[in-house]
Design a protein around this motif. Sequence first.
Motif, PDB file in Angstrom:
ATOM      1  N   SER A 121      32.504  52.611  43.537  1.00  0.00           N
ATOM      2  CA  SER A 121      33.343  52.333  42.639  1.00  0.00           C
ATOM      3  C   SER A 121      34.506  51.422  43.664  1.00  0.00           C
ATOM      4  CB  SER A 121      33.795  53.266  41.895  1.00  0.00           C
ATOM      5  OG  SER A 121      33.762  54.809  41.768  1.00  0.00           O
ATOM      6  N   VAL A 122      34.818  52.587  45.423  1.00  0.00           N
ATOM      7  CA  VAL A 122      36.194  52.339  45.311  1.00  0.00           C
ATOM      8  C   VAL A 122      35.580  51.103  46.142  1.00  0.00           C
ATOM      9  CG1 VAL A 122      37.240  53.365  47.012  1.00  0.00           C
ATOM     10  CG2 VAL A 122      36.456  54.832  45.269  1.00  0.00           C
ATOM     11  N   ILE A 123      34.152  50.816  46.942  1.00  0.00           N
ATOM     12  CA  ILE A 123      33.743  49.789  47.757  1.00  0.00           C
ATOM     13  C   ILE A 123      33.799  48.642  47.058  1.00  0.00           C
ATOM     14  CG2 ILE A 123      31.815  48.637  49.147  1.00  0.00           C
ATOM     15  CD1 ILE A 123      31.040  51.464  49.398  1.00  0.00           C
ATOM     16  N   GLU A 124      33.476  48.197  45.695  1.00  0.00           N
ATOM     17  CA  GLU A 124      33.585  47.366  45.179  1.00  0.00           C
ATOM     18  C   GLU A 124      35.023  46.997  44.994  1.00  0.00           C
ATOM     19  OE1 GLU A 124      30.974  47.891  41.539  1.00  0.00           O
ATOM     20  OE2 GLU A 124      29.477  48.205  42.312  1.00  0.00           O
ATOM     21  N   THR A 125      36.364  47.549  44.834  1.00  0.00           N
ATOM     22  CA  THR A 125      37.494  46.776  45.320  1.00  0.00           C
ATOM     23  C   THR A 125      38.269  46.686  45.578  1.00  0.00           C
ATOM     24  OG1 THR A 125      38.901  49.173  46.122  1.00  0.00           O
ATOM     25  CG2 THR A 125      37.801  49.533  43.506  1.00  0.00           C
ATOM     26  N   GLY A 126      36.836  46.526  47.230  1.00  0.00           N
ATOM     27  CA  GLY A 126      37.650  46.037  48.002  1.00  0.00           C
ATOM     28  C   GLY A 126      38.409  46.750  49.156  1.00  0.00           C
ATOM     29  N   ALA A 127      39.010  47.980  48.704  1.00  0.00           N
ATOM     30  CA  ALA A 127      39.966  48.890  49.155  1.00  0.00           C
ATOM     31  C   ALA A 127      39.296  49.110  50.846  1.00  0.00           C
ATOM     32  CB  ALA A 127      39.514  50.484  48.661  1.00  0.00           C
ATOM     33  N   SER A 128      41.055  48.641  51.354  1.00  0.00           N
ATOM     34  CA  SER A 128      40.786  48.531  52.733  1.00  0.00           C
ATOM     35  C   SER A 128      39.278  48.211  54.136  1.00  0.00           C
ATOM     36  CB  SER A 128      40.242  50.686  53.675  1.00  0.00           C
ATOM     37  OG  SER A 128      41.514  51.142  52.885  1.00  0.00           O
TER      38      SER A 128
ATOM     39  N   VAL B   2      36.404  55.173  52.701  1.00  0.00           N
ATOM     40  CA  VAL B   2      35.812  53.920  51.598  1.00  0.00           C
ATOM     41  C   VAL B   2      34.471  54.626  51.141  1.00  0.00           C
ATOM     42  CG1 VAL B   2      35.160  52.235  50.633  1.00  0.00           C
ATOM     43  CG2 VAL B   2      37.281  52.837  52.171  1.00  0.00           C
ATOM     44  N   LEU B   3      33.374  54.539  52.589  1.00  0.00           N
ATOM     45  CA  LEU B   3      32.469  54.894  52.583  1.00  0.00           C
ATOM     46  C   LEU B   3      31.995  56.807  51.122  1.00  0.00           C
ATOM     47  CD1 LEU B   3      30.636  53.748  55.280  1.00  0.00           C
ATOM     48  CD2 LEU B   3      30.247  52.394  53.069  1.00  0.00           C
ATOM     49  N   ALA B   4      33.040  57.190  51.652  1.00  0.00           N
ATOM     50  CA  ALA B   4      32.685  58.774  51.448  1.00  0.00           C
ATOM     51  C   ALA B   4      33.048  58.360  49.972  1.00  0.00           C
ATOM     52  CB  ALA B   4      33.336  59.928  51.812  1.00  0.00           C
ATOM     53  N   ALA B   5      34.339  57.873  49.174  1.00  0.00           N
ATOM     54  CA  ALA B   5      34.402  57.720  48.179  1.00  0.00           C
ATOM     55  C   ALA B   5      33.863  56.978  46.986  1.00  0.00           C
ATOM     56  CB  ALA B   5      36.008  57.000  47.741  1.00  0.00           C
ATOM     57  N   GLY B   6      32.895  56.233  47.357  1.00  0.00           N
ATOM     58  CA  GLY B   6      31.467  56.133  46.545  1.00  0.00           C
ATOM     59  C   GLY B   6      31.975  54.610  45.786  1.00  0.00           C
TER      60      GLY B   6
END
Length: 328
Positions: free
Chosen positions: A224-231, A218-222
Motif C-alpha cells: 500500500s505504501v509502495i503504490e503511493t510512490g513514497a520515496s 518503503v518495501l518494509a511498509a508493504g
Amino acid sequence: MKYVAVTRILDEADIVEAFTRHSALFVGHHIFMDNGSNDGTLDILRALQDEGLPITVFQNKSVHYNEREFNTFLYKEAVDNHQADWVVFLDADEFLDDRHLGMSFHQYFEALSRSDRPAHCVKVPMVNYQYTRQDDKGEVIVPRRMIRRHAPSDTCKVIVSAKIRHDDILIDNGSHHVFCRGSEVREAITENSIWLAHFSERSPFQLVVKFVRGWAKVLAAGESVIETGASSHYRGPFHMLRDNPESLLRSEWFMTHKNEHPDLVEDPMRYHGGELRYTKSPDDEMLAVRSLMGYLTDLADQHGRLIDSSASVRQLVEQWGSRHDRIL
C-alpha cells in the motif's frame, strides 16, 4: 513569540552538531525524533543537551516508512508541551538562511502576526548545496565546506502556526504541506526570502546509505505504501546497487564529481553555529557501514519480535520458509 524546531533524524553525526547550534539562534527549543541512529548522532545530541542547549529527543526505531504520523506528533508536542507559537519543520541537513529577508527571522514573524492578511503556514524554498572536488576537505563544519549551490528550488518546507492546532491536523510526508480536516491549509504564503540551505548529499557513501535504507523502508511498509510512490527516487539506485553495484561504486563520475554542475553558484550561507566540540572528522566509509548495520539489526530485531508476538504470524513465516519452487 516562541519558535520551536522539530526534526526527524537518522544517522547525521557529521552535521547534527552544526545544525543544532545554528538552529538555536532561531528557535527557543528543538525537538528531535530519532529513528534509530547508530553512527554517534545520539552521543552528540546528549552532549549538546548536557552543555545546556534546549533540546528534547524522542526515539522510534521504525524500520518502515511512516513520516506523516511522526511529523504530526512533533507538531502537537511543540504546541502542547512547549507552547510554540510557530513550529519550524527542519531536517538535520537543512539550515535556516535569512540573509535576503531584509530583517531578522523573528522580526518577520512578528510583523506577520500584525498583518491584516492571515497566514497560518509559511512555506520556505529549499536551496540545494552540493559537494565538489573544490571543497575544503579539512573543514568539518558542513556549511563552511560546501559553498556551491543551485538556484532556489520549487520545493518548500513548512513553518506552521499553533493557531491551527486541531486533532485532525496532518503534516504531510516531507513536511511540504499541511492539511486540516482533510484539506490543505488555505491561509498559507510562500516566503522566497527565507531559504533552507539544504546539504542532503555530502559524500557518495552517505548517498549509498540513503538509497539502500530509503527504499528498504518503503518495501518494509508493504504494497500500500509502495503504490503511493513514497520515496520512489530511491528505487532506481537501490536496484542498481543490488543488481550492478559496480555501476555506482566503481564509477569515477559517481564517486568524485556527480554534483559538479555548470550552474552551481559559489555562495556560502551565513552559518551562525560557531565552532564544534563533539564532531569528529567524518570517515564516510565507516559511517556508512555503521548506519547500514544498524538498520539491518533493527529490521531483524523487529522481524523476530513480530514472530514472537503471534502464533499465527510464526506459522505463516514458517510456511513461507518451507515453500520451494522450481525456478530453472
